[in-house]
Scaffold this motif. Structure first.
Motif, PDB file in Angstrom:
ATOM      1  N   LEU A  27      34.044  -6.246 -22.909  1.00  0.00           N
ATOM      2  CA  LEU A  27      32.905  -5.218 -23.864  1.00  0.00           C
ATOM      3  C   LEU A  27      33.667  -4.378 -24.518  1.00  0.00           C
ATOM      4  O   LEU A  27      33.137  -3.268 -25.637  1.00  0.00           O
ATOM      5  CB  LEU A  27      31.916  -4.911 -23.006  1.00  0.00           C
ATOM      6  CG  LEU A  27      30.990  -5.884 -22.438  1.00  0.00           C
ATOM      7  CD1 LEU A  27      29.953  -5.569 -21.531  1.00  0.00           C
ATOM      8  CD2 LEU A  27      30.435  -6.996 -23.474  1.00  0.00           C
ATOM      9  N   MET A  28      35.272  -4.169 -24.545  1.00  0.00           N
ATOM     10  CA  MET A  28      35.605  -3.053 -24.844  1.00  0.00           C
ATOM     11  C   MET A  28      35.826  -3.236 -26.494  1.00  0.00           C
ATOM     12  O   MET A  28      36.138  -3.863 -27.584  1.00  0.00           O
ATOM     13  CB  MET A  28      37.283  -2.753 -24.984  1.00  0.00           C
ATOM     14  CG  MET A  28      37.387  -1.315 -24.107  1.00  0.00           C
ATOM     15  SD  MET A  28      39.245  -2.209 -23.822  1.00  0.00           S
ATOM     16  CE  MET A  28      40.193  -1.737 -24.969  1.00  0.00           C
ATOM     17  N   PRO A  29      35.336  -2.535 -27.883  1.00  0.00           N
ATOM     18  CA  PRO A  29      35.838  -2.634 -29.111  1.00  0.00           C
ATOM     19  C   PRO A  29      37.537  -2.481 -29.059  1.00  0.00           C
ATOM     20  O   PRO A  29      38.106  -1.171 -28.148  1.00  0.00           O
ATOM     21  CB  PRO A  29      35.364  -0.824 -29.806  1.00  0.00           C
ATOM     22  CG  PRO A  29      35.152  -0.207 -28.413  1.00  0.00           C
ATOM     23  CD  PRO A  29      35.333  -0.925 -26.956  1.00  0.00           C
ATOM     24  N   PRO A  89      31.291  -3.482 -29.551  1.00  0.00           N
ATOM     25  CA  PRO A  89      31.916  -4.838 -28.447  1.00  0.00           C
ATOM     26  C   PRO A  89      31.999  -6.077 -28.805  1.00  0.00           C
ATOM     27  O   PRO A  89      32.014  -7.131 -29.304  1.00  0.00           O
ATOM     28  CB  PRO A  89      30.610  -4.961 -28.105  1.00  0.00           C
ATOM     29  CG  PRO A  89      29.152  -3.107 -28.295  1.00  0.00           C
ATOM     30  CD  PRO A  89      29.699  -3.974 -29.954  1.00  0.00           C
ATOM     31  N   GLY A  90      33.643  -5.925 -27.250  1.00  0.00           N
ATOM     32  CA  GLY A  90      34.206  -7.685 -27.680  1.00  0.00           C
ATOM     33  C   GLY A  90      35.134  -7.014 -28.546  1.00  0.00           C
ATOM     34  O   GLY A  90      35.630  -8.682 -28.548  1.00  0.00           O
ATOM     35  N   GLY A  91      35.026  -6.349 -29.259  1.00  0.00           N
ATOM     36  CA  GLY A  91      36.365  -6.228 -30.716  1.00  0.00           C
ATOM     37  C   GLY A  91      37.816  -6.274 -29.729  1.00  0.00           C
ATOM     38  O   GLY A  91      39.030  -6.506 -31.029  1.00  0.00           O
ATOM     39  N   TYR A  92      38.201  -5.547 -28.751  1.00  0.00           N
ATOM     40  CA  TYR A  92      39.346  -5.502 -29.165  1.00  0.00           C
ATOM     41  C   TYR A  92      39.935  -6.684 -28.346  1.00  0.00           C
ATOM     42  O   TYR A  92      40.827  -7.705 -28.881  1.00  0.00           O
ATOM     43  CB  TYR A  92      39.427  -5.112 -27.101  1.00  0.00           C
ATOM     44  CG  TYR A  92      40.552  -4.463 -27.125  1.00  0.00           C
ATOM     45  CD1 TYR A  92      41.667  -4.086 -26.874  1.00  0.00           C
ATOM     46  CD2 TYR A  92      40.978  -5.423 -25.352  1.00  0.00           C
ATOM     47  CE1 TYR A  92      43.165  -4.411 -26.930  1.00  0.00           C
ATOM     48  CE2 TYR A  92      42.383  -5.627 -24.762  1.00  0.00           C
ATOM     49  CZ  TYR A  92      43.680  -4.946 -26.135  1.00  0.00           C
ATOM     50  OH  TYR A  92      44.118  -5.001 -24.657  1.00  0.00           O
ATOM     51  N   VAL A  93      39.340  -7.720 -27.408  1.00  0.00           N
ATOM     52  CA  VAL A  93      39.995  -8.985 -27.383  1.00  0.00           C
ATOM     53  C   VAL A  93      39.554  -9.591 -28.486  1.00  0.00           C
ATOM     54  O   VAL A  93      40.589 -10.980 -29.166  1.00  0.00           O
ATOM     55  CB  VAL A  93      38.764  -9.667 -26.133  1.00  0.00           C
ATOM     56  CG1 VAL A  93      39.980 -11.328 -25.852  1.00  0.00           C
ATOM     57  CG2 VAL A  93      38.866  -9.299 -24.789  1.00  0.00           C
TER      58      VAL A  93
END
Ligand code: FE2
Length: 261
Positions: free
Chosen positions: A44-46, A58-62
């Motif tokens: 859920l990491m940005p 949310p989810g932007g990192y992956v």
């Protein structure tokens, strides 16, 4: 911008797929263990704390990391086609570096680097949906990426170390010692750092175009997607697929979070 719960789940499976397909043992098992251990943080990491930056949702990192890996695999082919010596690094080194280039953004074992912004004024006026967690001791993102890997006994090669360290290219002054030298013997012996920097730049630019250009065109409600990753083309969009994706998660809190997206 917001990703649907099934897109977030699909992105995670794609990330795990890159490890399975490109990383050899014993690092494959160690990386899978690491990523599964921190799944609730990472999924859920940005990718950034400020909404003007790329993939700060949310989810932007992956989503960003998957795009960097995909761009890197394509750029690898292009550099080879244009005559670069792509035998100076391996495809595993390429994927490993892209996979972990921004890992330090997760923080350390105990503390997340980005936490929800609690200052209403900063959130509304400065667009900061997240803020840096001041309980975390400062380190640059590349330094923390390498520290996290070594502290979980995940070894990296010399090529991977230089590549992760310099992935921001000359946007980070600290990289001048590697990238701004005119002495031939001091230049990197492989093009890998340049390829990963290009891949990161390409991914961030595409993320900017996808999120912001529709807003400049006055189409605020329905942002137009200017690209489609292969995984997204096939991402299930039905509610049945969503419940299947949520069903595979063990943690109830995480399920609720994703279900509400
Ligand atoms: Fe990045």
């Amino acid at each position: 911008m917001q990703l649907a719960a099934e897109e977030i789940q699909q992105n995670w499976l794609r990330l795990m797929g890159f490890i399975n397909d490109h990383i050899s043992e014993p690092r494959k098992t160690k990386l899978i263990e690491f990523y599964e251990k921190y799944i609730e943080r990472l999924i859920l990491m940005p990718a950034a704390h400020k909404k003007e930056y790329h993939n700060a949702f949310p989810g932007g990192y992956v989503d960003h990391v998957n795009r960097v890996i995909t761009c890197a695999l394509h750029l690898h082919e292009l550099w080879a086609k244009m005559g670069a010596d792509t035998t100076t690094y391996t495809k595993e080194e390429l994927v490993f570096s892209a996979l972990n280039h921004d890992l330090g953004k997760m923080g350390d074992e105990e503390h997340e680097a980005y936490i929800p912004q609690d200052d209403k004024w900063r959130k509304e006026k400065l667009g900061e949906d997240y803020k840096f967690n001041d309980r975390l001791a400062f380190a640059s993102v590349p330094d923390r990426s390498l520290f996290l890997l070594q502290s979980h006994s995940i070894q990296y090669t010399f090529n991977e170390m230089i590549t992760i360290q310099t992935h921001d290219g000359l946007y980070d002054e600290a990289n001048k010692k590697y990238l701004m030298t005119y002495m031939p013997e001091l230049k990197p012996r492989t093009s890998l750092p340049y390829i990963i920097h290009q891949a990161d730049l390409m991914a961030a630019r595409i993320e900017f175009e996808t999120e912001w250009l529709p807003k400049f065109q006055g189409n605020l409600e329905t942002p137009k997607k200017s690209f489609t990753l292969e995984s997204k083309k096939s991402a299930p969009q039905t509610s049945a697929a969503k419940s299947k994706a949520l069903g595979s998660l063990k943690n109830e809190g995480l399920k609720n979070l994703l279900d509400n997206l």
